[in-house]
Design a protein around this motif. Sequence first.
Motif, PDB file in Angstrom:
ATOM      1  N   GLN A  20       0.807  -1.216   0.000  1.00  0.00           N
ATOM      2  CA  GLN A  20       0.000   0.000   0.000  1.00  0.00           C
ATOM      3  C   GLN A  20       0.841   1.268   0.000  1.00  0.00           C
ATOM      4  OE1 GLN A  20      -3.128  -0.150   2.915  1.00  0.00           O
ATOM      5  NE2 GLN A  20      -3.411   2.066   2.938  1.00  0.00           N
ATOM      6  N   TRP A  21       1.897   1.309   0.798  1.00  0.00           N
ATOM      7  CA  TRP A  21       2.701   2.530   0.888  1.00  0.00           C
ATOM      8  C   TRP A  21       3.420   2.829  -0.423  1.00  0.00           C
ATOM      9  CZ3 TRP A  21       7.924   2.876   0.015  1.00  0.00           C
ATOM     10  CH2 TRP A  21       8.648   1.679   0.004  1.00  0.00           C
ATOM     11  N   GLN A  22       3.660   1.776  -1.245  1.00  0.00           N
ATOM     12  CA  GLN A  22       4.381   1.980  -2.498  1.00  0.00           C
ATOM     13  C   GLN A  22       3.582   2.767  -3.531  1.00  0.00           C
ATOM     14  OE1 GLN A  22       5.193  -2.156  -3.361  1.00  0.00           O
ATOM     15  NE2 GLN A  22       7.302  -1.985  -2.638  1.00  0.00           N
ATOM     16  N   HIS A  24       1.339   5.190  -2.468  1.00  0.00           N
ATOM     17  CA  HIS A  24       0.973   6.443  -1.795  1.00  0.00           C
ATOM     18  C   HIS A  24      -0.528   6.551  -1.545  1.00  0.00           C
ATOM     19  CE1 HIS A  24       4.885   8.623  -3.338  1.00  0.00           C
ATOM     20  NE2 HIS A  24       5.127   7.482  -2.714  1.00  0.00           N
ATOM     21  N   LEU A  26      -3.557   6.052   1.457  1.00  0.00           N
ATOM     22  CA  LEU A  26      -3.848   5.847   2.867  1.00  0.00           C
ATOM     23  C   LEU A  26      -5.007   4.881   3.067  1.00  0.00           C
ATOM     24  CD1 LEU A  26      -3.481   9.492   4.256  1.00  0.00           C
ATOM     25  CD2 LEU A  26      -1.796   7.638   4.295  1.00  0.00           C
ATOM     26  N   ARG A  89      11.031   6.669   0.976  1.00  0.00           N
ATOM     27  CA  ARG A  89       9.636   7.061   1.141  1.00  0.00           C
ATOM     28  C   ARG A  89       9.459   8.571   1.191  1.00  0.00           C
ATOM     29  NH1 ARG A  89       6.218   3.004   5.087  1.00  0.00           N
ATOM     30  NH2 ARG A  89       7.245   1.039   4.563  1.00  0.00           N
TER      31      ARG A  89
END
Length: 225
Positions: A20-22, A24, A26, A89
């Motif tokens: 998920q963080w890859q 961007h 939330l 990040r």
Amino acid sequence: MSVSVLSREFQPVQQSQVHQWQVHKLRSEEVLLTAWAERSPGRYVLTGRWPRGHAFYRPTRGAYDPMLLTESVRQTVPLLSHPVHDVPRAHKQAWEHFSFSVDPLASLATTVDEAVRLVVTCSDVVRRGSRFAGMAMDIDVHLGERLMGSAHTRFNNQPAAVYRRLRGSFADAEAALANCLPAGPPVDPHRVDPAHPVLFDHAVDHAPVSVEQHGVRVFTSEVTI
């Protein structure tokens, strides 16, 4: 500065899952890409899922909302930046140019779930020393066996400190949102609502301006991804 898609050593990888963080996001339900793999130097195949019952990206006349293509391409930018080019990040990616076109007939939603596949070809990769600084991408988007559309984009990548210098007082998204004027009466539907939970999943300081030329929509202003 060097410009080359072959400036890093190529090591073929197995298919990797998208975190998920890859991309961007939330909200996990807004992640459209599921896996990726590098098939040859600078060429990637990504798989995804497009919800037919999305609360915002709703079908029109039986066809998928073309914004699903746009958002899938947007998620491709950070996805290939972080694991492929080792971008931290905290770095910021910003669109310099983005255009896309879709085939209305190939965009029709069927009664069965169809695989979404993006074939990405990277070019003009820019490095400043050992740091990845940006590149161009040409993307073919397939729905099942159909070529649904294509896109071309170029983006840059900046360390957080450089981004803050470039954006000045606008680099602090939280401060900018805190200083916003209170909401007024409803606006023209062509305007952007910065409080929209889908369009603004995470705080950004501006949105792109688009124009349409010969059936191709072009986003002309630089926008943080």
